[in-house]
Motif scaffolding. Structure first.
Motif, PDB file in Angstrom:
ATOM      1  N   VAL A  58       0.820  -1.210   0.000  1.00  0.00           N
ATOM      2  CA  VAL A  58       0.000   0.000   0.000  1.00  0.00           C
ATOM      3  C   VAL A  58       0.858   1.266   0.000  1.00  0.00           C
ATOM      4  O   VAL A  58       0.690   2.136  -0.857  1.00  0.00           O
ATOM      5  N   VAL A  59       1.765   1.371   0.942  1.00  0.00           N
ATOM      6  CA  VAL A  59       2.546   2.600   1.096  1.00  0.00           C
ATOM      7  C   VAL A  59       3.650   2.697   0.045  1.00  0.00           C
ATOM      8  O   VAL A  59       3.856   3.731  -0.572  1.00  0.00           O
ATOM      9  N   PHE A  60       4.361   1.590  -0.167  1.00  0.00           N
ATOM     10  CA  PHE A  60       5.484   1.604  -1.097  1.00  0.00           C
ATOM     11  C   PHE A  60       5.068   1.260  -2.525  1.00  0.00           C
ATOM     12  O   PHE A  60       5.872   1.312  -3.440  1.00  0.00           O
ATOM     13  N   GLU A  61       3.799   0.853  -2.690  1.00  0.00           N
ATOM     14  CA  GLU A  61       3.228   0.506  -3.991  1.00  0.00           C
ATOM     15  C   GLU A  61       3.980  -0.648  -4.672  1.00  0.00           C
ATOM     16  O   GLU A  61       4.152  -0.662  -5.889  1.00  0.00           O
ATOM     17  N   PHE A  62       4.427  -1.610  -3.862  1.00  0.00           N
ATOM     18  CA  PHE A  62       5.045  -2.822  -4.406  1.00  0.00           C
ATOM     19  C   PHE A  62       3.949  -3.773  -4.857  1.00  0.00           C
ATOM     20  O   PHE A  62       2.853  -3.790  -4.292  1.00  0.00           O
ATOM     21  N   THR A  63       4.245  -4.569  -5.868  1.00  0.00           N
ATOM     22  CA  THR A  63       3.352  -5.666  -6.206  1.00  0.00           C
ATOM     23  C   THR A  63       3.491  -6.713  -5.102  1.00  0.00           C
ATOM     24  O   THR A  63       4.475  -6.698  -4.345  1.00  0.00           O
ATOM     25  N   PRO A  64       2.549  -7.651  -4.996  1.00  0.00           N
ATOM     26  CA  PRO A  64       2.709  -8.705  -3.989  1.00  0.00           C
ATOM     27  C   PRO A  64       4.034  -9.468  -4.136  1.00  0.00           C
ATOM     28  O   PRO A  64       4.681  -9.786  -3.132  1.00  0.00           O
ATOM     29  N   LYS A  65       4.458  -9.712  -5.362  1.00  0.00           N
ATOM     30  CA  LYS A  65       5.727 -10.413  -5.582  1.00  0.00           C
ATOM     31  C   LYS A  65       6.904  -9.554  -5.118  1.00  0.00           C
ATOM     32  O   LYS A  65       7.820 -10.055  -4.450  1.00  0.00           O
ATOM     33  N   GLU A  66       6.895  -8.267  -5.457  1.00  0.00           N
ATOM     34  CA  GLU A  66       7.968  -7.364  -5.031  1.00  0.00           C
ATOM     35  C   GLU A  66       8.014  -7.257  -3.502  1.00  0.00           C
ATOM     36  O   GLU A  66       9.093  -7.263  -2.897  1.00  0.00           O
ATOM     37  N   ALA A  67       6.830  -7.173  -2.892  1.00  0.00           N
ATOM     38  CA  ALA A  67       6.766  -7.077  -1.433  1.00  0.00           C
ATOM     39  C   ALA A  67       7.342  -8.334  -0.790  1.00  0.00           C
ATOM     40  O   ALA A  67       8.117  -8.240   0.170  1.00  0.00           O
ATOM     41  N   ALA A  68       6.988  -9.499  -1.307  1.00  0.00           N
ATOM     42  CA  ALA A  68       7.499 -10.754  -0.758  1.00  0.00           C
ATOM     43  C   ALA A  68       9.016 -10.856  -0.909  1.00  0.00           C
ATOM     44  O   ALA A  68       9.712 -11.300   0.010  1.00  0.00           O
ATOM     45  N   GLU A  69       9.531 -10.430  -2.052  1.00  0.00           N
ATOM     46  CA  GLU A  69      10.984 -10.472  -2.270  1.00  0.00           C
ATOM     47  C   GLU A  69      11.703  -9.492  -1.352  1.00  0.00           C
ATOM     48  O   GLU A  69      12.721  -9.823  -0.753  1.00  0.00           O
ATOM     49  N   TRP A  70      11.175  -8.274  -1.217  1.00  0.00           N
ATOM     50  CA  TRP A  70      11.793  -7.275  -0.349  1.00  0.00           C
ATOM     51  C   TRP A  70      11.768  -7.758   1.102  1.00  0.00           C
ATOM     52  O   TRP A  70      12.760  -7.654   1.817  1.00  0.00           O
ATOM     53  N   PHE A  71      10.632  -8.299   1.514  1.00  0.00           N
ATOM     54  CA  PHE A  71      10.474  -8.826   2.871  1.00  0.00           C
ATOM     55  C   PHE A  71      11.488  -9.935   3.136  1.00  0.00           C
ATOM     56  O   PHE A  71      12.164  -9.935   4.164  1.00  0.00           O
ATOM     57  N   SER A  72      11.616 -10.849   2.199  1.00  0.00           N
ATOM     58  CA  SER A  72      12.543 -11.966   2.371  1.00  0.00           C
ATOM     59  C   SER A  72      13.973 -11.484   2.529  1.00  0.00           C
ATOM     60  O   SER A  72      14.698 -11.926   3.424  1.00  0.00           O
ATOM     61  N   PHE A  73      14.388 -10.566   1.683  1.00  0.00           N
ATOM     62  CA  PHE A  73      15.781 -10.106   1.688  1.00  0.00           C
ATOM     63  C   PHE A  73      16.084  -9.143   2.829  1.00  0.00           C
ATOM     64  O   PHE A  73      17.125  -9.231   3.475  1.00  0.00           O
ATOM     65  N   ASN A  74      15.173  -8.193   3.090  1.00  0.00           N
ATOM     66  CA  ASN A  74      15.457  -7.109   4.034  1.00  0.00           C
ATOM     67  C   ASN A  74      14.924  -7.323   5.447  1.00  0.00           C
ATOM     68  O   ASN A  74      15.345  -6.622   6.367  1.00  0.00           O
TER      69      ASN A  74
END
Length: 82
Positions: A47-63
């Protein structure tokens, strides 16, 4: 009420993800740290960063999931299904 930073100035806090903090926690002998809800982090990323669900999952996993910086590392919890 004291903030997490007041109680532990060294606590790691994720920038712009305050809405995903659900409390504080600690392990015996370690300082207080932030506790984040994993589903709320993913929601904020979308919502805030406007990531797609896939982008959000990848960012979450890495960071988030792979973050290990010692005793000040936040706790990430997964809520139980209702």
């Amino acid at each position: 009420m004291d903030t997490i930073a007041d109680q532990n100035p060294e606590a790691i806090l994720f920038e712009d993800l305050d809405n995903a903090i659900v409390g504080t926690g600690r392990q015996w002998g370690n300082p207080l740290v932030a506790v984040y809800d994993s589903s709320k982090i993913l929601h904020e990323l979308e919502v805030v960063f406007e990531f797609t669900p896939k982008e959000a999952a990848e960012w979450f996993s890495f960071n988030v999931e792979q973050l290990t910086v010692g005793e000040n590392t936040p706790i990430i919890f997964d809520p139980l299904p209702e």
